[in-house]
Design a protein around this motif. Structure first.
Motif, short mmCIF file in Angstrom:
data_model
loop_
_atom_site.label_atom_id
_atom_site.label_comp_id
_atom_site.label_asym_id
_atom_site.label_seq_id
_atom_site.Cartn_x
_atom_site.Cartn_y
_atom_site.Cartn_z
N THR A 101 0.83 -1.20 0.00
CA THR A 101 0.00 0.00 0.00
C THR A 101 0.87 1.25 0.00
O THR A 101 1.86 1.33 0.72
CB THR A 101 -0.93 0.00 1.23
OG1 THR A 101 -1.78 -1.14 1.17
CG2 THR A 101 -1.77 1.26 1.27
N GLU A 136 1.64 5.53 0.24
CA GLU A 136 1.36 6.56 1.25
C GLU A 136 -0.03 7.17 1.06
O GLU A 136 -0.64 7.66 2.01
CB GLU A 136 2.42 7.66 1.18
CG GLU A 136 3.79 7.22 1.66
CD GLU A 136 4.79 8.35 1.67
OE1 GLU A 136 4.40 9.49 1.29
OE2 GLU A 136 5.95 8.12 2.03
N LYS A 137 -0.54 7.12 -0.16
CA LYS A 137 -1.88 7.66 -0.42
C LYS A 137 -2.98 6.76 0.10
O LYS A 137 -4.15 7.15 0.14
CB LYS A 137 -2.08 7.89 -1.92
CG LYS A 137 -1.27 9.04 -2.48
CD LYS A 137 -1.64 9.30 -3.93
CE LYS A 137 -0.94 10.53 -4.48
NZ LYS A 137 -1.33 10.81 -5.89
N GLY A 138 -2.63 5.52 0.45
CA GLY A 138 -3.63 4.59 0.98
C GLY A 138 -4.14 3.59 -0.02
O GLY A 138 -4.96 2.73 0.33
N TRP A 180 -6.92 -0.50 7.85
CA TRP A 180 -6.43 -0.21 6.50
C TRP A 180 -7.50 0.42 5.62
O TRP A 180 -7.20 1.23 4.73
CB TRP A 180 -5.95 -1.52 5.86
CG TRP A 180 -5.45 -1.38 4.45
CD1 TRP A 180 -4.19 -1.10 4.05
CD2 TRP A 180 -6.24 -1.53 3.25
NE1 TRP A 180 -4.12 -1.06 2.68
CE2 TRP A 180 -5.36 -1.31 2.17
CE3 TRP A 180 -7.58 -1.81 2.99
CZ2 TRP A 180 -5.79 -1.38 0.84
CZ3 TRP A 180 -8.01 -1.87 1.68
CH2 TRP A 180 -7.12 -1.66 0.62
N LYS A 191 -9.86 2.67 6.09
CA LYS A 191 -10.25 4.08 6.20
C LYS A 191 -9.51 4.94 5.17
O LYS A 191 -10.12 5.67 4.38
CB LYS A 191 -9.98 4.60 7.61
CG LYS A 191 -10.45 6.03 7.84
CD LYS A 191 -10.24 6.45 9.28
CE LYS A 191 -10.86 7.83 9.55
NZ LYS A 191 -10.27 8.89 8.71
N LYS A 192 -8.20 4.86 5.16
CA LYS A 192 -7.43 5.68 4.23
C LYS A 192 -7.62 5.21 2.79
O LYS A 192 -7.65 6.01 1.85
CB LYS A 192 -5.95 5.67 4.60
CG LYS A 192 -5.12 6.71 3.87
CD LYS A 192 -3.70 6.79 4.42
CE LYS A 192 -2.92 7.89 3.70
NZ LYS A 192 -1.52 8.00 4.23
N GLU A 223 -10.81 6.73 1.46
CA GLU A 223 -10.58 8.14 1.13
C GLU A 223 -9.89 8.27 -0.21
O GLU A 223 -10.23 9.13 -1.04
CB GLU A 223 -9.75 8.81 2.23
CG GLU A 223 -10.48 8.95 3.57
CD GLU A 223 -9.57 9.43 4.68
OE1 GLU A 223 -8.36 9.65 4.41
OE2 GLU A 223 -10.05 9.60 5.82
N PHE A 224 -8.92 7.39 -0.45
CA PHE A 224 -8.21 7.41 -1.73
C PHE A 224 -9.15 7.09 -2.88
O PHE A 224 -9.12 7.75 -3.92
CB PHE A 224 -7.05 6.40 -1.70
CG PHE A 224 -6.49 6.12 -3.06
CD1 PHE A 224 -5.66 7.02 -3.70
CD2 PHE A 224 -6.82 4.94 -3.73
CE1 PHE A 224 -5.17 6.77 -4.97
CE2 PHE A 224 -6.33 4.67 -4.99
CZ PHE A 224 -5.50 5.59 -5.62
#
Length: 298
Positions: free
Chosen positions: A101, A103-105, A151, A153-154, A157-158
């Protein structure tokens, strides 16, 4: 129009004598009362010690290296035959996906090969950043199997930010859109999902996505999609986007495109062997679509 029994048997024989084991076991599952365990073991033959899947699960590469896309394909296949479980996802898949994964998710689409095994050129130029078409279906499967881990949640968002960023620029890819729909079908954010599905419907309808030229040998292949690529069954989310006349016409054209040896062909393949493998994949896909629409003679 229906596919005759004789032509179905020709397609069966092509798959059984030319396709990979995974397509042969999938054919057995869908058309010969096969056991899902045969598919499970065929899928896991592509698995690596790092938990990812490689070994040409898509025949555009001969490399054994794990690829995110291939790992998504493994999830999709296990889900297709009903042997995917919450435990399998958490134990056998998520450690690999979490390890790659960004950094952006999100999860990358593919990685450039570190080996010198034969592969198509697009593997060598791939951008290794996070992608909607791998992250979205993974989230969809996590939601479908009632999994809730940090894992997600981000990653979610991505995914929403990517839908907003790319808009209609990739709707021509009938391999990607169904993967987006896996997420949109199962996400808890259904208000946003319904809006995005409506956007997809408008984009596919209004920007010339559907390829109309049935004299083109590439009709229905990558970059030249028809209605059945987006609505492979009447249960598909995008089925109502197309008229009955369009569906009927495309089914008829699809049946007429069967080759004398029983296959439905493609232009894909890095060797004569992988061209046959791709033909096996395409032939199985067509048979499943025709079965979904009740167009195979009993």
């Amino acid at each position: 129009m229906i596919l005759s029994k004789n032509d179905f048997l020709k397609a069966r024989d092509f798959i059984l004598t030319n396709a990979r084991m995974i397509e042969r076991r999938l054919f057995e599952f869908h058309f010969a009362n096969g056991d899902m365990n045969g598919v499970f073991h065929a899928v896991y033959a592509y698995r690596n010690p790092d938990g990812g899947f490689g070994h040409g699960m898509e025949p555009d590469t001969a490399s054994p290296e794990s690829q995110p896309l291939f790992s998504i394909m493994a999830l999709e296949t296990l889900d297709e035959v009903g042997c995917l479980t919450k435990e399998i996802i958490l134990k056998d898949f998520m450690p690999y996906f979490e390890s790659i994964t960004t950094e952006k998710g999100g999860v990358p689409w593919m990685f450039k090969p570190k080996s010198d095994y034969p592969c198509e050129g697009h593997f060598k130029t791939v951008k290794e950043w996070a992608a909607l078409s791998t992250t979205a279906p993974l989230l969809g499967f996590l939601e479908k199997y009632d999994i809730d881990i940090p894992w997600m949640k981000k990653a979610e968002e991505f995914v929403w930010s990517e839908f907003e960023r790319i808009k209609d620029t990739h709707v021509f890819c009938y391999l990607c859109v169904p993967r987006w729909l896996t997420f949109l079908r199962y996400t808890k954010s259904q208000d946003e999902a319904k809006k995005t599905i409506n956007d997809l419907r408008n984009w596919i309808s209004n920007n010339g996505t559907i390829y109309e030229d049935k004299t083109d040998e590439g009709w229905g292949l990558y970059g030249k999609p028809h209605s059945l690529n987006y609505a492979p069954s009447s249960e598909s989310i995008l089925y109502s986007l197309f008229s009955k006349k369009t569906i009927e016409s495309d089914i008829e054209e699809l049946i007429n495109r069967q080759k004398e040896d029983g296959r439905w062909g493609t232009w894909y393949g890095i060797s004569e062997g992988t061209k046959l493998e791709w033909a096996g994949i395409q032939t199985l896909w067509v048979l499943k679509v025709l079965k979904n629409y009740g167009r195979i003679e009993k």
